[in-house]
Design an enzyme around this catalytic site. Structure first.
Site, mmCIF file in Angstrom:
data_model
loop_
_atom_site.group_PDB
_atom_site.id
_atom_site.type_symbol
_atom_site.label_atom_id
_atom_site.label_comp_id
_atom_site.label_asym_id
_atom_site.label_seq_id
_atom_site.Cartn_x
_atom_site.Cartn_y
_atom_site.Cartn_z
ATOM 1 N N ASP A 1 -6.166 35.728 -60.867
ATOM 2 C CA ASP A 1 -6.266 36.675 -59.759
ATOM 3 C C ASP A 1 -6.409 35.867 -58.471
ATOM 4 O O ASP A 1 -5.961 34.725 -58.416
ATOM 5 C CB ASP A 1 -7.441 37.632 -59.985
ATOM 6 C CG ASP A 1 -7.199 39.008 -59.369
ATOM 7 O OD1 ASP A 1 -6.730 39.055 -58.217
ATOM 8 O OD2 ASP A 1 -7.482 40.022 -60.013
ATOM 9 N N HIS B 1 -3.417 34.400 -57.327
ATOM 10 C CA HIS B 1 -2.831 35.377 -56.404
ATOM 11 C C HIS B 1 -3.059 35.002 -54.948
ATOM 12 O O HIS B 1 -3.016 35.854 -54.070
ATOM 13 C CB HIS B 1 -3.391 36.772 -56.685
ATOM 14 C CG HIS B 1 -2.939 37.345 -57.997
ATOM 15 N ND1 HIS B 1 -3.217 38.633 -58.383
ATOM 16 C CD2 HIS B 1 -2.231 36.796 -59.016
ATOM 17 C CE1 HIS B 1 -2.695 38.862 -59.586
ATOM 18 N NE2 HIS B 1 -2.106 37.754 -59.984
#
Length: 374
Positions: A193, A216
């Protein structure tokens, strides 16, 4: 049966030139056999550590090469000393050094402390801590976010390594909320993430020398969910690189929120095969709701010296709200090419306003200042 955490430990040694009260967890009944629940022993040791005063630095000591089994545990202050030291080692997960039995969102939480130097952590939540230092730790395969910082002031994070699989959900490297004056430096974050997420109530966040990927990217937000009034400002990211990340420099806000994300900069950024290298998304929702007349205002955002390769042809995305828009967006010396030979990159923008200088690909909604230079 209650869920437990097994932690494998290696001792870090520190040369200290003055007398200090030291509390060894074994003296409070910690077994360290990897099977016995040592939570109460750790809490007893923490209580004595927290009550210690006088001169020197109260230290919690853990023996080397020992495995302790702990429940999710709250270590809470305030304490008598403003200079506590947890003499903990680096945690290693692969090779069964760490085993998580079942699901736990927070394994260890340190709350309401001042001037705490933390040399070990795994899935740690710091709440209401001032003058916090986190350095030289290695975290692997957290079940959720690895480090979370909430309502803290004066935090220094350096020389940490985080390593989780690219497909592990919700495993943010560092989550920051309602905190101010943070410095994150010279660290490596690999996760499924956001490498770093800056959430509402945060300001004066400096991020320097971070290698992100997989992950991310470094994200401001998400902000404005469920109509929230969220505010983030003075976030400065410099000398970082994104390698094969899902996003790079990202700002994300939900429809229908309010507040602002402003005074944000990404400078001297290196991209290696990164998707969405530069992205502002004021439509960060998948629920199909119609556009709202309100939105988190995004303004005063600078991108400078961003160079490298994009895994997608759309290398720059400024997807701003139709009603509110993004203002004072500045791009300078941007050069993002495709990582696929023969492909070209392009930019998409909607209702974004600002300027660009020496930017490739060209961003059509920004005023090109280099056209007017001689």
């Amino acid at each position: 049966m209650q869920k437990l955490l097994a932690a494998g430990l290696f001792m870090l040694c520190f040369g200290i030139g003055y007398s200090q009260p030291t509390f060894h967890v074994g003296g409070f009944g910690a077994i360290g056999d990897g099977h016995t629940d040592d939570s109460q022993a750790f809490l007893k040791a923490w209580k004595q550590l927290c009550e210690a005063g006088g001169t020197g630095r109260p230290t919690l000591e853990i023996p080397a090469s020992t495995t302790f089994l702990l429940k999710p545990t709250l270590f809470q202050g305030p304490c008598n000393s403003n200079d506590l030291h947890l003499q903990h080692p680096i945690l290693l997960v692969n090779g069964m050094a760490i085993e998580i039995a079942g699901y736990a969102s927070v394994m260890l939480m340190v709350s309401s402390l001042k001037d705490l130097e933390q040399s070990m952590a795994e899935a740690v939540h710091f709440h209401n801590c001032n003058n916090l230092q986190i350095t030289g730790i290695s975290l692997v395969n957290s079940p959720k976010s690895h480090i979370s910082i909430n309502q803290c002031t004066g935090v220094s994070i350096s020389r940490i390594q985080i390593n989780s699989p690219c497909d592990s959900p919700n495993t943010d490297g560092i989550d920051i909320s309602s905190s101010t004056n943070l410095d994150i430096q010279h660290s490596i974050i690999k996760t499924g993430d956001d490498c770093i997420a800056i959430n509402t109530g945060s300001s004066f966040i400096n991020i320097t020398g971070v290698a992100c990927g997989p992950g991310h990217g470094i994200s401001v937000g998400s902000l404005g969910e469920d109509g929230a009034d969220d505010r983030v400002e003075e976030v400065h990211v410099r000398d970082c690189n994104f390698s094969r990340t899902q996003n790079g420099a990202r700002i994300k806000t939900f429809r229908g929120g309010s507040g602002y994300a402003r005074k944000i900069s990404f400078e001297q950024i290196t991209l290696i095969d990164s998707k969405n290298p530069i992205i502002i998304d004021q439509h960060y929702t998948n629920d199909g709701r119609r556009e709202s007349s309100s939105a988190v205002k995004v303004s005063d955002v600078t991108y400078s010296g961003v160079q490298g390769t994009s895994a997608e042809e759309q290398a720059i995305t400024l997807n701003c709200s139709d009603e509110i828009g993004c203002f004072n967006i500045k791009m300078k010396k941007i050069k993002i090419s495709s990582s696929v030979p023969g492909k070209k990159t392009h930019a998409y923008c909607n209702n974004a306003h600002g300027t660009s200088t020496l930017t490739t690909p060209n961003v059509p909604c920004l005023l090109r200042l280099d056209k007017f230079t001689v």
